[in-house]
Design a protein around this motif. Structure first.
Motif, short mmCIF file in Angstrom:
data_model
loop_
_atom_site.label_atom_id
_atom_site.label_comp_id
_atom_site.label_asym_id
_atom_site.label_seq_id
_atom_site.Cartn_x
_atom_site.Cartn_y
_atom_site.Cartn_z
N CYS A 99 2.43 9.68 2.35
CA CYS A 99 1.51 8.55 2.49
C CYS A 99 0.06 9.01 2.52
O CYS A 99 -0.81 8.43 1.87
CB CYS A 99 1.86 7.79 3.77
N LYS A 148 2.49 5.79 -3.54
CA LYS A 148 2.80 4.35 -3.39
C LYS A 148 4.04 4.17 -2.51
O LYS A 148 4.31 3.06 -2.04
CB LYS A 148 3.10 3.73 -4.76
N GLY A 149 4.77 5.26 -2.31
CA GLY A 149 5.96 5.14 -1.48
C GLY A 149 6.83 6.38 -1.55
O GLY A 149 6.48 7.37 -2.23
N VAL A 191 -0.75 4.22 7.00
CA VAL A 191 -1.57 3.26 6.25
C VAL A 191 -2.74 2.77 7.09
O VAL A 191 -3.86 2.61 6.62
CB VAL A 191 -0.70 2.08 5.75
N ALA A 216 5.18 5.12 8.23
CA ALA A 216 4.45 4.58 7.09
C ALA A 216 3.33 3.65 7.55
O ALA A 216 2.17 3.77 7.10
CB ALA A 216 5.41 3.82 6.18
N TYR A 262 -1.70 9.37 -0.64
CA TYR A 262 -1.85 8.10 -1.36
C TYR A 262 -0.71 7.85 -2.35
O TYR A 262 -0.92 7.21 -3.39
CB TYR A 262 -3.22 8.00 -2.01
N ILE A 289 5.49 7.83 -6.63
CA ILE A 289 6.31 7.88 -5.42
C ILE A 289 6.87 9.30 -5.32
O ILE A 289 6.87 10.03 -6.30
CB ILE A 289 7.47 6.85 -5.44
N GLU A 334 0.84 -1.22 0.00
CA GLU A 334 0.00 0.00 0.00
C GLU A 334 0.87 1.26 0.00
O GLU A 334 0.52 2.28 -0.59
CB GLU A 334 -0.90 -0.01 1.24
N PHE A 335 2.00 1.17 0.70
CA PHE A 335 2.95 2.29 0.76
C PHE A 335 4.29 1.74 1.21
O PHE A 335 4.40 1.15 2.29
CB PHE A 335 2.46 3.35 1.76
#
Ligand SMILES: O=C(O)c1ccccc1NCC(=O)[C@H](O)[C@H](O)COP(=O)(O)O
Length: 249
Positions: A215, A220-221, A246, A242, A218, A200, A37-38
């Motif tokens: 995060c 991804k990282g 999430v 993180a 939204y 990202i 998710e992240f």
């Protein structure tokens, strides 16, 4: 001559002497799935155009230390400004999926990323322009690699977000012309992109609250280099931020 112009000239000379890549022997992993998710992408970065980052950190030690907390690794393979090496890719691969970061101008460099075992490859929009970036991204996808299309301004980000396919945007806090870093700029671009494309956020990240901000938009990282090279233990705080985000978003 600005930095990207110097890079282009250097890469063209390097490519003229580049040997053929090895045949791929390592498994291919879905880089986007690996982020979950992240995820935190930890970068192995020995130097940069601003000077030495850290030379006493052995690559395998870095990858082994960060493996429990990082979702993936980024390795710089450009040998002059970053003291990078393609061989860092197979060193990192046993620990986590790998993004090859270099100044990619030509399909041969994507074949090199594939041959050494990378799962994703960086394509810098500002370095090669729209048409070439699309061509390189499509070729990377054809080989099964995830193209991470790096953008450092909103116009390029919005344009690349329309390409579709399995691309991932890398929103760079670092302006590749001035080398100035603005995390705020990256956050503003991320806010404008939400929902259009996987992305990202890269560069200039060293605090849990920066991870939290990315995060909560939204992403991804995040991709973190210097801060983790100088203090690998920071990964625990960043991973905690993180996981906390999430669980709440
Ligand atoms: O790191 C630099 O100074 C740099 C300068 C010019 C072009 C690229 C540069 N960095 C390459 C990267 O992709 C970064 O190493 C990466 O985003 C991590 O950044 P940081 O966490 O700020 O080290």
């Amino acid at each position: 001559m600005d930095f990207l112009a110097q890079v282009k000239k250097a890469v063209e000379l390097r490519l003229a002497t580049e040997p053929s890549p090895p045949a791929r022997s390592l498994p291919l992993v879905d880089f986007s799935k690996a982020l979950g998710e992240f995820g935190i992408i930890a970068e192995y970065k020995r130097a940069s155009p601003r000077g030495v980052v850290r030379l006493d950190m052995q690559p395998w030690a870095y990858f082994a230390m960060l493996q429990p907390y990082a979702a993936a690794f980024s390795v710089l393979t450009e040998p002059f400004w970053f003291l990078g090496d393609y061989r860092f890719i197979p060193m990192a691969k046993p620990f986590k999926p790998v993004l090859m970061k270099d100044f990619v101008l030509d399909k041969r460099q994507i074949e090199i990323a594939y041959g050494y075992g990378a799962d994703a490859v960086l394509i810098i929009y500002r370095l090669v322009g729209r048409e070439k970036a699309m061509e390189l991204a499509e070729y990377a996808q054809r080989l099964g690699l995830t193209p991470v299309v790096e953008v450092d301004n909103l116009q390029d980000a919005k344009e690349a977000a329309t390409w579709g396919g399995k691309i991932m945007l890398g929103i760079n806090s670092r302006d590749l012309a001035t080398l100035e870093v603005s995390f705020h700029k990256a956050i503003e671009i991320a806010k404008a992109l939400r929902g259009d494309v996987d992305f990202i956020i890269e560069s200039g990240i060293s605090k849990p609250e920066e991870v939290e901000k990315a995060c909560m938009l939204y992403a991804k990282g995040v991709l973190v280099g210097t801060a983790l090279m100088k203090n690998p233990a920071l990964i625990k705080e960043l991973r905690h931020a993180a996981e906390s985000c999430v669980s709440r978003r």
